[in-house]
Structure formats: C-alpha cells, structure tokens
Write a protein that holds these residues in place. Sequence first.
Motif, PDB file in Angstrom:
ATOM      1  N   GLY A   1     -10.393   3.107   2.368  1.00 44.01           N
ATOM      2  CA  GLY A   1      -9.501   3.835   3.257  1.00 44.01           C
ATOM      3  C   GLY A   1      -9.906   5.287   3.402  1.00 44.01           C
ATOM      4  N   ASP A   2      -9.135   6.004   4.210  1.00 42.10           N
ATOM      5  CA  ASP A   2      -9.420   7.401   4.534  1.00 42.10           C
ATOM      6  C   ASP A   2      -9.389   8.261   3.271  1.00 42.10           C
ATOM      7  N   LYS A   3     -10.470   9.018   3.032  1.00 42.86           N
ATOM      8  CA  LYS A   3     -10.523   9.863   1.843  1.00 42.86           C
ATOM      9  C   LYS A   3      -9.485  10.972   1.888  1.00 42.86           C
ATOM     10  N   ASN A   4      -8.936  11.258   3.070  1.00 45.43           N
ATOM     11  CA  ASN A   4      -7.924  12.300   3.211  1.00 45.43           C
ATOM     12  C   ASN A   4      -6.505  11.744   3.312  1.00 45.43           C
ATOM     13  N   ALA A   5      -6.338  10.467   3.034  1.00 47.63           N
ATOM     14  CA  ALA A   5      -5.014   9.851   3.116  1.00 47.63           C
ATOM     15  C   ALA A   5      -4.053  10.525   2.140  1.00 47.63           C
ATOM     16  N   ASP A   6      -2.813  10.654   2.559  1.00 52.54           N
ATOM     17  CA  ASP A   6      -1.811  11.326   1.733  1.00 52.54           C
ATOM     18  C   ASP A   6      -1.490  10.543   0.466  1.00 52.54           C
TER      19      ASP A   6
ATOM     20  N   TRP B   1      -1.378   0.069   6.591  1.00 52.57           N
ATOM     21  CA  TRP B   1      -1.320   1.441   6.065  1.00 52.57           C
ATOM     22  C   TRP B   1      -2.732   2.031   5.960  1.00 52.57           C
ATOM     23  N   ILE B   2      -3.691   1.206   5.517  1.00 52.31           N
ATOM     24  CA  ILE B   2      -5.067   1.679   5.382  1.00 52.31           C
ATOM     25  C   ILE B   2      -5.658   1.986   6.757  1.00 52.31           C
ATOM     26  N   ASP B   3      -5.451   1.059   7.713  1.00 55.45           N
ATOM     27  CA  ASP B   3      -6.000   1.245   9.057  1.00 55.45           C
ATOM     28  C   ASP B   3      -5.392   2.455   9.761  1.00 55.45           C
TER      29      ASP B   3
ATOM     30  N   GLY C   1      -4.687   5.188   8.284  1.00 57.08           N
ATOM     31  CA  GLY C   1      -5.120   6.390   7.590  1.00 57.08           C
ATOM     32  C   GLY C   1      -4.080   6.976   6.657  1.00 57.08           C
ATOM     33  N   LYS C   2      -3.053   6.197   6.339  1.00 56.99           N
ATOM     34  CA  LYS C   2      -1.968   6.703   5.509  1.00 56.99           C
ATOM     35  C   LYS C   2      -2.184   6.461   4.017  1.00 56.99           C
TER      36      LYS C   2
ATOM     37  N   GLN D   1      -4.984   5.333   0.796  1.00 59.85           N
ATOM     38  CA  GLN D   1      -6.310   5.073   0.245  1.00 59.85           C
ATOM     39  C   GLN D   1      -6.136   4.231  -1.015  1.00 59.85           C
TER      40      GLN D   1
END
Length: 258
Positions: free
Chosen positions: A119-124, A148-150, A152-153, A155
């Motif tokens: 997932g997004d490395k910047n996800a909250d 949630w992963i798609d 970007g929320k 990781q």
Amino acid sequence: MTLKLLKRVMPYALLSTAVIATSAQAEDLPPAIQNLEQQGVEVIESFEAPGGLTGYVGEMRGRSLAFYLTPDGDHVIVGTMLDKDGNNLSEASIQELVVGPKFESAWPELEDSNWVRDGDKNADTVIYTFTDPNCPYCHRFRQQAAPWIDAGKVQLRHIMVGILKEDSLTKAATILGSEDPESAMQKHQTSFEQGGIEVDRKRVSAAHLEVKANNSLMQELGLQATPSTLYRGEDGKITMVQGLPNPQALERMMGPRP
C-alpha cells in the motif's frame, strides 16, 4: 548475522518482565488466587469488577485470561463475564491491562522486523500483520483490506512467517528476498489459488534467516494464528486481532469503508 537479525532471534526477556505489574505481588494475593499461580497462571493485575467481584488478568502458557474472586475470598471463577447487553467485559479488561501494554512495548520490535509493505507508503494508517504465504485467511484478509489499500488510506506491513506448511518458509523467503518484495507479494496474492509464488532458491538463501527471525518474534509475542494483526486505534492504544477480522473489527482497524 546482522545486529538487527540477532535482536530478532533473541528471547524477549525484557518484554515479558515489563508487562508484569508490580502491584500483583504473590504474597499479597488471596489463597484462592495463589492456588491458580501454583497451577501455572501468571497474575498480572487486579481490578474492580461488577457484582462485588475482584477481577484479575493474567497469562498461562502464552494465553491471556481473566478470572474473578468472589466477595467471600474463597472462590475463583475463571472465564468470560458479559454485561446485560452482551458486551464482553473480560476481553475489554484483558485488552486494557494485558494486551495493550504488552504490544505497546513490542511496537518498536514490529517496526524493526522484516516486513513487506503493501500500500501507499504515505498512508495515514499503518497495520502490522503476521502473514504465512499458505494461509487462506491471510489471503482473505488482504482481499477484505483491498478497498482501503487501493484508496491510499491503509498500508499493510506483512511480517512474513513460515509456519503452516513445509514450503511456507521458502515461499515467505522468496517474497522477502525479492528485489521488489511488494511486487512479489502482489504476484503471490493474484496467484494464490494456483499455489502462489514459485520458490526461488537464490532468494530463499538470501532471506530465510529473516523469516526465521519473524517466526521467533511471533512465538515470543504469544501469537498462535495467522493472520495476527496489530494496529493503533483512534485512542492511541494498540489492539491485536487474531484470525480473520469480522466487518466491525475491520472498520475499527481501518476506518470507515471508502
């Protein structure tokens, strides 16, 4: 062997010591509770329970449990207490007094373990999950988490272990030892029904010690099933969920469904 890896495979003596509350000294406990200690229960903390009972939480053979001393001090009830609405009060006490402090201490160890980002490395929201490549529930958990992963929320950080089948370790090491572990993990997920990722002996050689270190970490934390998932909730406290989370637990873990 690197210093990081050496730390992973050493027993967590300091961790197990840190979670024992000093207020629960053996000589101060009622005889009925001391009898439980003699049977192998490690008493961690006491608390005021409903109905005039005194509650205790402890561990036995790596498993957390709650038990209750009756007002006469002569009887102990071991098991789950529910309120009139069916809420599990025992589980809440275990989470607050045992699981939360234990995994709060372990959180830096999770951060420093051998994991694969998903997932997004910047996800909250960052969630750690112990993943065996042959675990069907791990696969289903990843499918559940996809929205949630798609978006970007979230990781997921897969702490790769090899415990379920003979080739679990080699598959986990193939993923972890790949040049692009995240892509290897995605490839494994998409081909899971066909057996998953093909074992690469070169990659296994590069990463099998890291997988064994993750196995040791999982064992030392007393986790007995995959997926075992840990996350920090909105209140800042760490919660652990073993097995496939239900829809309510999934939203508590990841937030409202995107």
